[in-house]
Design an enzyme around this catalytic site. Sequence first.
Site, PDB file in Angstrom:
ATOM      1  N   HIS A  58       0.833  -1.206   0.000  1.00  0.00           N
ATOM      2  CA  HIS A  58       0.000   0.000   0.000  1.00  0.00           C
ATOM      3  C   HIS A  58       0.867   1.256   0.000  1.00  0.00           C
ATOM      4  O   HIS A  58       1.393   1.661   1.042  1.00  0.00           O
ATOM      5  CB  HIS A  58      -0.875  -0.008   1.253  1.00  0.00           C
ATOM      6  CG  HIS A  58      -1.980   0.991   1.229  1.00  0.00           C
ATOM      7  ND1 HIS A  58      -3.270   0.657   1.547  1.00  0.00           N
ATOM      8  CD2 HIS A  58      -2.005   2.304   0.925  1.00  0.00           C
ATOM      9  CE1 HIS A  58      -4.040   1.731   1.441  1.00  0.00           C
ATOM     10  NE2 HIS A  58      -3.282   2.747   1.055  1.00  0.00           N
ATOM     11  N   PHE A  61       2.736   6.996  -4.915  1.00  0.00           N
ATOM     12  CA  PHE A  61       3.876   7.662  -5.542  1.00  0.00           C
ATOM     13  C   PHE A  61       3.475   8.946  -6.274  1.00  0.00           C
ATOM     14  O   PHE A  61       4.325   9.640  -6.826  1.00  0.00           O
ATOM     15  CB  PHE A  61       4.605   6.714  -6.497  1.00  0.00           C
ATOM     16  CG  PHE A  61       5.574   5.761  -5.821  1.00  0.00           C
ATOM     17  CD1 PHE A  61       5.775   5.806  -4.452  1.00  0.00           C
ATOM     18  CD2 PHE A  61       6.275   4.830  -6.562  1.00  0.00           C
ATOM     19  CE1 PHE A  61       6.660   4.932  -3.824  1.00  0.00           C
ATOM     20  CE2 PHE A  61       7.168   3.948  -5.957  1.00  0.00           C
ATOM     21  CZ  PHE A  61       7.365   3.999  -4.588  1.00  0.00           C
ATOM     22  N   ARG A  62       2.161   9.233  -6.337  1.00  0.00           N
ATOM     23  CA  ARG A  62       1.655  10.531  -6.846  1.00  0.00           C
ATOM     24  C   ARG A  62       1.981  10.804  -8.309  1.00  0.00           C
ATOM     25  O   ARG A  62       1.928  11.960  -8.742  1.00  0.00           O
ATOM     26  CB  ARG A  62       2.210  11.686  -6.002  1.00  0.00           C
ATOM     27  CG  ARG A  62       2.097  11.533  -4.492  1.00  0.00           C
ATOM     28  CD  ARG A  62       0.685  11.426  -4.022  1.00  0.00           C
ATOM     29  NE  ARG A  62       0.570  11.582  -2.578  1.00  0.00           N
ATOM     30  CZ  ARG A  62      -0.519  11.274  -1.877  1.00  0.00           C
ATOM     31  NH1 ARG A  62      -1.585  10.774  -2.494  1.00  0.00           N
ATOM     32  NH2 ARG A  62      -0.564  11.456  -0.566  1.00  0.00           N
ATOM     33  N   ASN A  92      -5.019   6.734  -6.937  1.00  0.00           N
ATOM     34  CA  ASN A  92      -5.457   8.131  -6.815  1.00  0.00           C
ATOM     35  C   ASN A  92      -4.391   9.121  -7.301  1.00  0.00           C
ATOM     36  O   ASN A  92      -3.881   9.962  -6.562  1.00  0.00           O
ATOM     37  CB  ASN A  92      -5.895   8.453  -5.384  1.00  0.00           C
ATOM     38  CG  ASN A  92      -4.831   8.160  -4.341  1.00  0.00           C
ATOM     39  OD1 ASN A  92      -3.883   7.426  -4.586  1.00  0.00           O
ATOM     40  ND2 ASN A  92      -5.002   8.742  -3.169  1.00  0.00           N
ATOM     41  N   HIS A 215      -5.154  -0.793   5.583  1.00  0.00           N
ATOM     42  CA  HIS A 215      -4.920   0.045   6.773  1.00  0.00           C
ATOM     43  C   HIS A 215      -5.995  -0.121   7.860  1.00  0.00           C
ATOM     44  O   HIS A 215      -6.635   0.838   8.286  1.00  0.00           O
ATOM     45  CB  HIS A 215      -4.735   1.518   6.411  1.00  0.00           C
ATOM     46  CG  HIS A 215      -5.701   2.103   5.419  1.00  0.00           C
ATOM     47  ND1 HIS A 215      -7.074   1.973   5.531  1.00  0.00           N
ATOM     48  CD2 HIS A 215      -5.500   2.842   4.294  1.00  0.00           C
ATOM     49  CE1 HIS A 215      -7.653   2.617   4.532  1.00  0.00           C
ATOM     50  NE2 HIS A 215      -6.715   3.142   3.768  1.00  0.00           N
ATOM     51  N   ASN A 256      -5.593   9.159   7.529  1.00  0.00           N
ATOM     52  CA  ASN A 256      -6.888   8.527   7.311  1.00  0.00           C
ATOM     53  C   ASN A 256      -6.688   7.051   6.966  1.00  0.00           C
ATOM     54  O   ASN A 256      -6.093   6.753   5.930  1.00  0.00           O
ATOM     55  CB  ASN A 256      -7.629   9.238   6.168  1.00  0.00           C
ATOM     56  CG  ASN A 256      -9.052   8.715   5.995  1.00  0.00           C
ATOM     57  OD1 ASN A 256      -9.576   8.030   6.847  1.00  0.00           O
ATOM     58  ND2 ASN A 256      -9.661   9.062   4.875  1.00  0.00           N
ATOM     59  N   ASP A 283       1.152   2.646   3.653  1.00  0.00           N
ATOM     60  CA  ASP A 283       0.293   3.771   3.290  1.00  0.00           C
ATOM     61  C   ASP A 283       1.122   5.044   3.160  1.00  0.00           C
ATOM     62  O   ASP A 283       0.733   6.130   3.606  1.00  0.00           O
ATOM     63  CB  ASP A 283      -0.850   3.954   4.280  1.00  0.00           C
ATOM     64  CG  ASP A 283      -1.992   4.803   3.709  1.00  0.00           C
ATOM     65  OD1 ASP A 283      -1.931   5.153   2.509  1.00  0.00           O
ATOM     66  OD2 ASP A 283      -2.942   5.109   4.458  1.00  0.00           O
ATOM     67  N   GLY A 298      -2.269  12.070   5.955  1.00  0.00           N
ATOM     68  CA  GLY A 298      -1.283  11.112   5.471  1.00  0.00           C
ATOM     69  C   GLY A 298       0.121  11.429   5.934  1.00  0.00           C
ATOM     70  O   GLY A 298       0.427  12.545   6.353  1.00  0.00           O
TER      71      GLY A 298
END
Length: 398
Positions: A58, A61-62, A92, A215, A256, A283, A298
């Site tokens: 999980h 890396f954006r 995401n 998570h 979260n 995460d 985060g």
Amino acid sequence: MGLLIKNARIIDVTQDFHGDIYIENGLIKEIASKIEKDGVEILDCHGKTIMPSFIDTHTHFRDPGLTWKEDIETGSRAALRGGYTGVCTMANTNPICSTKETLDYVRNKSKELDLIDIHQCPSVTKNFDGVTLSHLEELKDDKGVKALSDDGVGVSNSNTMLEAMKIAKENNWIIMSHAESPEFSKVDMRIAENMMTMRDVELAKLSGARLHMCHVSTKEAIKYIIDAKMSGANVTLEVTPHHIGLTRDVNDYRVNPPIREKEDVEAIINAIKLGMVDTIGTDHAPHTLEEKKKGSPGMVGLETAFAICYTNLVKKNNISLNTLSKLMSYNPANLLGMNKGKISVGVEGDLVLVDTDTKIKVSSSEFASKGKNTPFEGMEFYGDILVTVKGGVIKYKK
């Protein structure tokens, strides 16, 4: 040239002994108490511990689209610095990973960099719209897809989730669930996680799909998942280092799901002792300082995960290092279909050399990640990552 690893304490899910490992053409070729080779590179471990490299179930890396937070190269280097050679990245990004084009972008960039192995999750619903599943049709012939996730938002429509699970079962895909009922998110985040966890495990039992609960952070959610496991549901349970290493009364850093109570941490540790937790996922969620100030949830986690888990699980709670290897390497590799996670002939030569006797002090200024957002700044933990090897090649050395 092959790599000969000498004088190591060798630990994986089942083994703990002193010896040597020889890696050739990317694979472990020989394991013995003593190996001698000419004309090879030698890594002398001086009695320190060699383990299978870690696999993160999980991470974020954006990339594409949010690369001021992180990109595939900086994320990969952060992974190596933390002892990881494989990660599962969430969907995401911008655009959201709902197309073959975005999938191929991540794969090609990862291949060009040749740092770590990345499994990119496509989204469960198209562009996280919560209802559309038509994009999954074009992924059915893609053998590289192992798991789907709408992580960050979750799938609130129960019928959509059931249909997604049916499609996933047909294709032997895993559904990775971000358990959060949006109608409760602003009321009580505990109820939000618990309600969605209950729903998803029931849908998994109904559909027969493979469900991975991401998570997991509450004692109630853990109980629901354990009950589902005991009833035969194909459900796996992931916990994070920060939900192991922090309690809300000490550090209520915004993430979260939130940092929980002491009894929730105790429930996680007890579930690990019972063998009911399957993976530890970081995460890893990089943000800029400005974004954190504005409330973005985060934290980064790849570079601190082993030390936090080793200190809190092995040192403080007498959980074996073999068990930690199972949670961080063996089980994640099996989940994602990677030929890693154990030290055995024929397995990829992906290893990490750790010093379990040395304390490290967390300093975000030293992170390879662009993200410096960590609640562990200045804290001390046992477990220093010295060398990370991928396919018999040293990719990181302290």
